[in-house]
Scaffold this motif. Structure first.
Motif, mmCIF file in Angstrom:
data_model
loop_
_atom_site.group_PDB
_atom_site.id
_atom_site.type_symbol
_atom_site.label_atom_id
_atom_site.label_comp_id
_atom_site.label_asym_id
_atom_site.label_seq_id
_atom_site.Cartn_x
_atom_site.Cartn_y
_atom_site.Cartn_z
ATOM 1 N N ILE A 69 0.843 -1.204 0.000
ATOM 2 C CA ILE A 69 0.000 0.000 0.000
ATOM 3 C C ILE A 69 0.880 1.256 0.000
ATOM 4 O O ILE A 69 0.640 2.203 -0.753
ATOM 5 N N CYS A 70 1.914 1.247 0.859
ATOM 6 C CA CYS A 70 2.800 2.419 0.939
ATOM 7 C C CYS A 70 3.484 2.668 -0.398
ATOM 8 O O CYS A 70 3.575 3.812 -0.860
ATOM 9 N N LEU A 71 3.973 1.601 -1.015
ATOM 10 C CA LEU A 71 4.660 1.762 -2.302
ATOM 11 C C LEU A 71 3.679 2.204 -3.386
ATOM 12 O O LEU A 71 4.009 3.029 -4.237
ATOM 13 N N ALA A 72 2.455 1.675 -3.330
ATOM 14 C CA ALA A 72 1.466 2.020 -4.348
ATOM 15 C C ALA A 72 1.049 3.484 -4.259
ATOM 16 O O ALA A 72 0.725 4.118 -5.257
ATOM 17 N N ASN A 73 1.072 4.025 -3.058
ATOM 18 C CA ASN A 73 0.638 5.411 -2.862
ATOM 19 C C ASN A 73 1.819 6.279 -2.442
ATOM 20 O O ASN A 73 1.677 7.245 -1.681
ATOM 21 N N ARG A 74 2.979 5.931 -2.957
ATOM 22 C CA ARG A 74 4.233 6.510 -2.477
ATOM 23 C C ARG A 74 4.299 8.028 -2.501
ATOM 24 O O ARG A 74 4.590 8.663 -1.478
ATOM 25 N N GLU A 75 4.008 8.638 -3.652
ATOM 26 C CA GLU A 75 4.187 10.084 -3.764
ATOM 27 C C GLU A 75 3.288 10.843 -2.799
ATOM 28 O O GLU A 75 3.719 11.767 -2.112
ATOM 29 N N THR A 76 2.027 10.422 -2.763
ATOM 30 C CA THR A 76 1.074 11.090 -1.871
ATOM 31 C C THR A 76 1.466 10.893 -0.410
ATOM 32 O O THR A 76 1.439 11.834 0.394
ATOM 33 N N LEU A 77 1.846 9.678 -0.076
ATOM 34 C CA LEU A 77 2.202 9.391 1.310
ATOM 35 C C LEU A 77 3.465 10.149 1.725
ATOM 36 O O LEU A 77 3.538 10.688 2.838
ATOM 37 N N LEU A 78 4.438 10.219 0.843
ATOM 38 C CA LEU A 78 5.666 10.976 1.149
ATOM 39 C C LEU A 78 5.335 12.429 1.448
ATOM 40 O O LEU A 78 5.834 13.020 2.408
ATOM 41 N N ARG A 79 4.467 12.997 0.606
ATOM 42 C CA ARG A 79 4.077 14.386 0.803
ATOM 43 C C ARG A 79 3.391 14.554 2.166
ATOM 44 O O ARG A 79 3.643 15.497 2.906
ATOM 45 N N GLN A 80 2.532 13.615 2.505
ATOM 46 C CA GLN A 80 1.808 13.736 3.765
ATOM 47 C C GLN A 80 2.698 13.459 4.979
ATOM 48 O O GLN A 80 2.477 14.019 6.047
ATOM 49 N N MET A 81 3.692 12.598 4.806
ATOM 50 C CA MET A 81 4.638 12.395 5.906
ATOM 51 C C MET A 81 5.412 13.674 6.171
ATOM 52 O O MET A 81 5.657 14.047 7.323
ATOM 53 N N GLU A 82 5.788 14.361 5.097
ATOM 54 C CA GLU A 82 6.496 15.634 5.269
ATOM 55 C C GLU A 82 5.609 16.669 5.967
ATOM 56 O O GLU A 82 6.065 17.401 6.836
ATOM 57 N N ALA A 83 4.344 16.708 5.565
ATOM 58 C CA ALA A 83 3.418 17.653 6.198
ATOM 59 C C ALA A 83 3.256 17.331 7.682
ATOM 60 O O ALA A 83 3.204 18.227 8.534
ATOM 61 N N TYR A 84 3.201 16.050 7.987
ATOM 62 C CA TYR A 84 3.053 15.650 9.393
ATOM 63 C C TYR A 84 4.303 16.012 10.193
ATOM 64 O O TYR A 84 4.211 16.487 11.314
ATOM 65 N N GLU A 85 5.454 15.811 9.582
ATOM 66 C CA GLU A 85 6.699 16.192 10.273
ATOM 67 C C GLU A 85 6.732 17.701 10.522
ATOM 68 O O GLU A 85 7.211 18.152 11.570
ATOM 69 N N ALA A 86 6.192 18.464 9.600
ATOM 70 C CA ALA A 86 6.119 19.919 9.802
ATOM 71 C C ALA A 86 5.173 20.240 10.967
ATOM 72 O O ALA A 86 5.449 21.115 11.795
ATOM 73 N N GLU A 87 4.066 19.514 11.033
ATOM 74 C CA GLU A 87 3.113 19.693 12.145
ATOM 75 C C GLU A 87 3.793 19.358 13.482
ATOM 76 O O GLU A 87 3.650 20.093 14.462
ATOM 77 N N LEU A 88 4.543 18.267 13.492
ATOM 78 C CA LEU A 88 5.271 17.906 14.720
ATOM 79 C C LEU A 88 6.289 18.974 15.072
ATOM 80 O O LEU A 88 6.485 19.298 16.247
#
Lengths: 290, 290
Positions: B237-256
């Motif tokens: 699932i992570c690999l299939a949705n890689r680009e979107t998930l990467l972007r959202q992980m970055e956004a979450y890290e910014a929130e943290l």
């Protein structure tokens, strides 16, 4: 243990109220006196039989007390300690239920200096998003962990009293240093709370927040359950354990960075290995508690 | 809807098996044929009456089929599509149950090109850490969301069939683009899974892992529940949705990072405001689902 003649609880909410109910059920106390700033909550505790007496006079409440439990929000600890300090008697053992321990001890050194040998810092690892005496229940501490963090100068008899009382309430009592307590709790409690609040805050600030929440399944719901916790309480816990929590947030961000790199590299085996390591640990944890 | 004469399910696990049970309970299908690579699981599905026939011959399984459900792990979708492609008949509607939709569509464009107008990508937002037909239950989709992502060229009749079948299984069906689906699911599902795996991996790698898990309470347990999910599935699932998930992980890290700054600054009101915003949203979400 010898039955306590008088137990005084400052703050008869979920934690204090559940303690009262459990102690009474265990038959280890004759009389429970509640003290609190919210008269409505205190009257409710009295009316429902959680406490035997609602007191508004600290001096008389403490007369003859064998045990005092401070179960107020951590930020109010110094106020309560200041109130009780002049009235504590030589036999009175004092304990608390705060979620952080180094800060409580710092406050105790300042405000309870004369009685420090009879102060046994404690933390029952139980609770819920609910609050108030209405949520109290006598089974809250059954098979839960209570950590006590006695000092070198703590009177062994005081430690015995607090240990016996929590054990009578059904809890498993263990001892560690305040530093170690705060370190462990940062990992298993403070950090996850912060992470859940962060995700929920992000969702709340999205332009399509309602849509996101509409499609959220049970996984999201469980993951964010602790983001339903009381904001004031968690503000205080985070501030009280600030240095440790900051360090752990940084470590978690590094972990996320590691995972993000695996994903960016399309490293399927690496991701699977990390997920497997996590899953195995979780299964071990759940089996250990079953 | 008209009763289906023949439903063929590729992958009779939790998702496919629960679909079979729900469809049968709803009385919308005459005959259910199961196809799968795991003979033991397939025999179990047959023995327990989840399917009427366990087939090892794709050509005969597809003869006269009105609906085909592909309920295999996402990474196996192309293999199944390749197998079925030569045998699909003009009336056969094809759907899937994959957790990501853009990648399934990309695969469908390649391997189901001739039948693309009868392929209706779908995602039932239901599931569990469990897997296999033993975990299947006919109530899994009751009041759950199923998102379908039809294409401009999708035959409206095919969309109707898939919609009606899921509704008969108790689900709420909604439509959106595959891009929007993957964006929403990244936030409410893929990101939280990654966050839970990350925390659990960190704990597992700690020198005092067993001690940490010993003291973990119900909050930690709920937060990490989804870290008990299948590693292979979530790798895919992570690999299939890689680009979107990467972007959202970055956004979450910014929130943290934002939250970490509030904490480092000792900004109590700021932390409380953030926690309150998160908590209000969560309460709204839970009430909306009650």
């Amino acid at each position: 243990m010898t039955k306590l003649k008088k137990l005084v609880i400052f703050g008869v909410g979920l934690i204090g109220g559940s303690f009262a109910l459990a102690a009474r059920k265990a038959g280890i106390v004759d009389r429970i006196v509640g003290v609190g700033r919210n008269p409505e909550n205190l009257n409710r505790a009295l009316a429902s039989g959680v406490i035997d007496e609602a007191s508004h006079d600290v001096a008389s409440a403490l007369k003859g007390a064998e045990l005092v439990l401070i179960a107020v929000p951590v930020a109010q600890t110094s106020r309560v300690m200041t109130q009780i300090e002049p009235h504590l008697e030589a036999q009175t053992v004092i304990t608390d239920a705060g979620s952080t321990k180094q800060d409580v001890l710092a406050v105790a050194y300042t405000y309870l200096a004369r009685h420090i040998s009879r102060f046994v810092p404690a933390h029952p690892i139980a609770g819920a998003e609910q609050s108030g005496v209405g949520a109290a229940n006598g089974g809250l501490y059954q098979d839960r962990n209570v950590v006590i963090t006695p000092l070198p100068q703590t009177d062994p008899r005081a430690v015995e009293v607090v240990t016996a009382v929590w054990q009578a309430c059904g809890a498993r009592v263990s001892r560690m240093t305040p530093e170690k307590h705060d370190e462990i709790l940062a990992t298993i409690s403070h950090l996850p709370h912060v992470l859940a609040y962060a995700l929920m805050d992000e969702v709340a600030n999205s332009s399509n927040a309602e849509e996101l929440m509409f499609y959220a399944g049970t996984g999201f719901r469980d993951f964010t359950r602790i983001a339903g916790s009381l904001p004031e309480m968690w503000r205080d816990i985070c501030l009280a354990n600030r240095e440790t929590l900051l360090r752990q947030m940084e470590a978690y961000e590094a972990e996320l960075g590691k995972m993000r790199k695996l994903l960016a590299d399309g490293d399927g085996p690496g991701l699977e290995q990390l997920f497997t390591n996590a899953r195995n640990a979780r299964n071990r944890m759940v089996e250990g508690k079953a």
